[in-house]
Design an enzyme around this catalytic site. Sequence first.
Site, PDB file in Angstrom:
ATOM      1  N   THR A   1      -3.360   5.550   4.316  1.00 43.25           N
ATOM      2  CA  THR A   1      -2.041   5.965   3.838  1.00 43.25           C
ATOM      3  C   THR A   1      -2.142   6.846   2.593  1.00 43.25           C
ATOM      4  OG1 THR A   1      -1.256   3.823   4.634  1.00 43.25           O
ATOM      5  CG2 THR A   1       0.283   5.122   3.379  1.00 43.25           C
TER       6      THR A   1
ATOM      7  N   LYS B   1       0.829  -1.213   0.000  1.00 40.65           N
ATOM      8  CA  LYS B   1       0.000   0.000   0.000  1.00 40.65           C
ATOM      9  C   LYS B   1       0.860   1.259   0.000  1.00 40.65           C
ATOM     10  CE  LYS B   1       0.821   0.778   4.519  1.00 40.65           C
ATOM     11  NZ  LYS B   1       1.324   1.982   5.186  1.00 40.65           N
TER      12      LYS B   1
END
Length: 341
Positions: A247, A190
Amino acid sequence: MSVKVGVVGSGSWGTALAIMLSKKGYAVNLWSWLKEESLRLAETRENLEFLPGIVIPSNVTCTSDMGECIDDVDVIVTAVPSHAVRATTENMKQYVKDGQVIVNVSKGLEESSLLRLSEVINDVIPHAKVVALSGPSHAEEVARDIPTTCVAASKHRDAAEFIQDVFMNPKFRVYTNPDIVGVELGGALKNVIALAAGICDGLSFGDNTKAALMTRGIAEIARLGVAMGAKLESFAGLSGIGDLIVTCTSMHSRNRRAGILIGQGKTLEQALKEVHMVVEGVNTTRAAYKLALKNNVEMPIVNEAYCVLFENKNPKAAVVDLMMRSKTHEMEEVVMNNYNW
């Protein structure tokens, strides 16, 4: 529950977890690789560089002696950058005893070997029971008791459930998951998508762009993960889409911040210098690029991120190339096979 914990790594995440665990009444040791840093933390009771304004409780012992940190503890938390995991584990191994559980909270891959971080730890300490703790969890928020939820993944059910009990509190919820492959890959990959999301922000693109990038990004992560033995469902969980969301959207994210600077025209070196913290997505982009080739998995976003970071490709050209790829269907092949079109 009376537990002793050794936290190896005094960056933002290691310090935040040491603070959180000490608030449960545990005796916690916090290791710094620099003696000067451990002395400063012990004196000021504050991590001024990473968590200013957060008090380190008195039941946290700050040390630069690895033996003092982990020799007689029940739980060892490794919270060092991914590139330092092997060297740090080598430093730990002479003190690790049977029965101690190692919890890795770092998110990344070892670029030279392409191993997941639990594999790196077990490569150095084969008998160790390793748990990966992952999920949408910015240190800045955990240190301030903002409700957070993570997942503890391990091949050893007893170890995962033990860590669930150790870490859970009214502000920090922990689930368990046997799919450590999927949990670790989701947490690592990610960061690549977050770098790309930051680049889009730096280019002043909009919400449409970021939503598309995140959606197609999780598809790429899952595609590689399944090829490497992970369970598809894990990527719909906390360490997959959950960690990806936080994120890609938060200014706490150093990966997104670095991407923004690159999208604004700064070089990778300039961006890393300005962020002034480890940006895991950079090394992970290289590793993911190699893993995609090794496993014959198509990862167009990872490929373009690699070209921007390491081959000086113009970010705008990378976006055009993503948008103008050959036409295809949305669903993965494994899903499409269940449709009767």
